[in-house]
Design a protein around this motif. Structure first.
Motif, short mmCIF file in Angstrom:
data_model
loop_
_atom_site.label_atom_id
_atom_site.label_comp_id
_atom_site.label_asym_id
_atom_site.label_seq_id
_atom_site.Cartn_x
_atom_site.Cartn_y
_atom_site.Cartn_z
N GLU A 158 47.61 -11.46 -17.84
CA GLU A 158 48.91 -11.98 -18.14
C GLU A 158 49.55 -12.59 -17.00
O GLU A 158 49.93 -11.98 -15.91
CB GLU A 158 49.86 -10.68 -18.55
N ASN A 159 49.50 -13.82 -16.97
CA ASN A 159 50.10 -14.63 -15.82
C ASN A 159 50.29 -16.14 -16.50
O ASN A 159 50.23 -16.53 -17.60
CB ASN A 159 48.92 -15.04 -14.93
N HIS A 160 51.12 -16.89 -15.54
CA HIS A 160 51.86 -18.26 -15.84
C HIS A 160 50.80 -19.30 -16.07
O HIS A 160 50.80 -20.17 -16.69
CB HIS A 160 53.04 -18.68 -14.93
N SER A 161 49.70 -19.17 -15.26
CA SER A 161 48.83 -20.12 -15.06
C SER A 161 47.73 -19.68 -14.37
O SER A 161 47.70 -18.65 -13.44
CB SER A 161 49.08 -21.49 -14.55
N PHE A 162 46.26 -19.94 -14.86
CA PHE A 162 45.06 -19.32 -14.28
C PHE A 162 44.59 -20.01 -12.94
O PHE A 162 43.65 -20.65 -13.05
CB PHE A 162 43.81 -19.26 -15.25
#
Length: 214
Positions: free
Chosen positions: A109-113
């Protein structure tokens, strides 16, 4: 930048200063969880990597540098200069119980990898649980020094003020960061019992004992 953000930063900095003054004046780390301080140092390290890539403001840069320096100075005092006073027997919380799930969640769960974004997300998740070794230590010893409770109070107040900051930003900027908000709420929940005991006991001159919140 709104007043809640500024007050939150001041409260956070005050908590760290209280802790450092406690250690320096008493020349003792008794009652302080070294493991929590290691986690906070890791939080600041992984969150503030953007110091090398992104300039926001002088205030932002100065505060980040101060938090980083204070975090590592605290760890040094506990495990270096005053290590003989460190209660390692009662500071027994197993960090892998926090680091493993937090690491896994930051990848899921993150905003961008991207590396910096994953590390930032890791720092947010980790900060929400970094205080648990300290609370566990208090529950294990059965009490906490008054100065330690003041440190915890201002640390909890910092997080509560940041929740107010997010509410303000949502209403004025229509900005909402789900990861930061949820993690912050979880962290604040861990302090709820402590806030109650702080008001009903510490402010009345009584010793504080704290049950494990999880």
């Amino acid at each position: 930048m709104n007043i809640f953000r500024i007050l939150g930063d001041v409260s956070h900095l005050l908590a760290i200063i209280i802790l450092l003054l406690k250690i320096v004046k008493s020349k003792s780390c008794a009652g302080i969880s070294g493991k929590s301080q290691i986690l906070f140092a890791l939080v600041f390290t992984t969150r503030y990597l953007d110091l090398f890539t992104n300039f926001i403001s002088v205030y932002n840069t100065v505060m980040k540098v101060i938090f980083l320096i204070c975090a590592y100075v605290t760890v040094y005092m506990i495990y270096g200069k005053f290590r003989k006073t460190f209660d390692s027997e009662n500071d027994s919380f197993r960090l892998e119980f926090l680091l493993v799930p937090v690491t896994g969640l930051s990848f899921l769960e993150n905003h961008s990898f991207t590396p910096l974004e994953i590390l930032w997300t890791f720092s947010i998740y980790l900060e929400s649980v970094a205080i648990l070794p300290q609370l566990f230590m208090i529950s294990k010893t059965g009490e906490a020094e008054t100065i330690t409770t003041h440190y915890l109070f201002f640390l909890g107040l910092y997080r509560a003020l940041y929740i107010a900051n997010w509410v303000w930003r949502y209403h004025t900027e229509n900005f909402y960061d789900q990861i930061a908000v949820v993690s912050g709420v979880v962290q604040t929940i861990f302090y709820c019992d402590f806030f109650y005991l702080y008001v009903t006991k510490v402010l009345k001159g009584k010793k504080l004992s704290l049950p494990m919140p999880v």
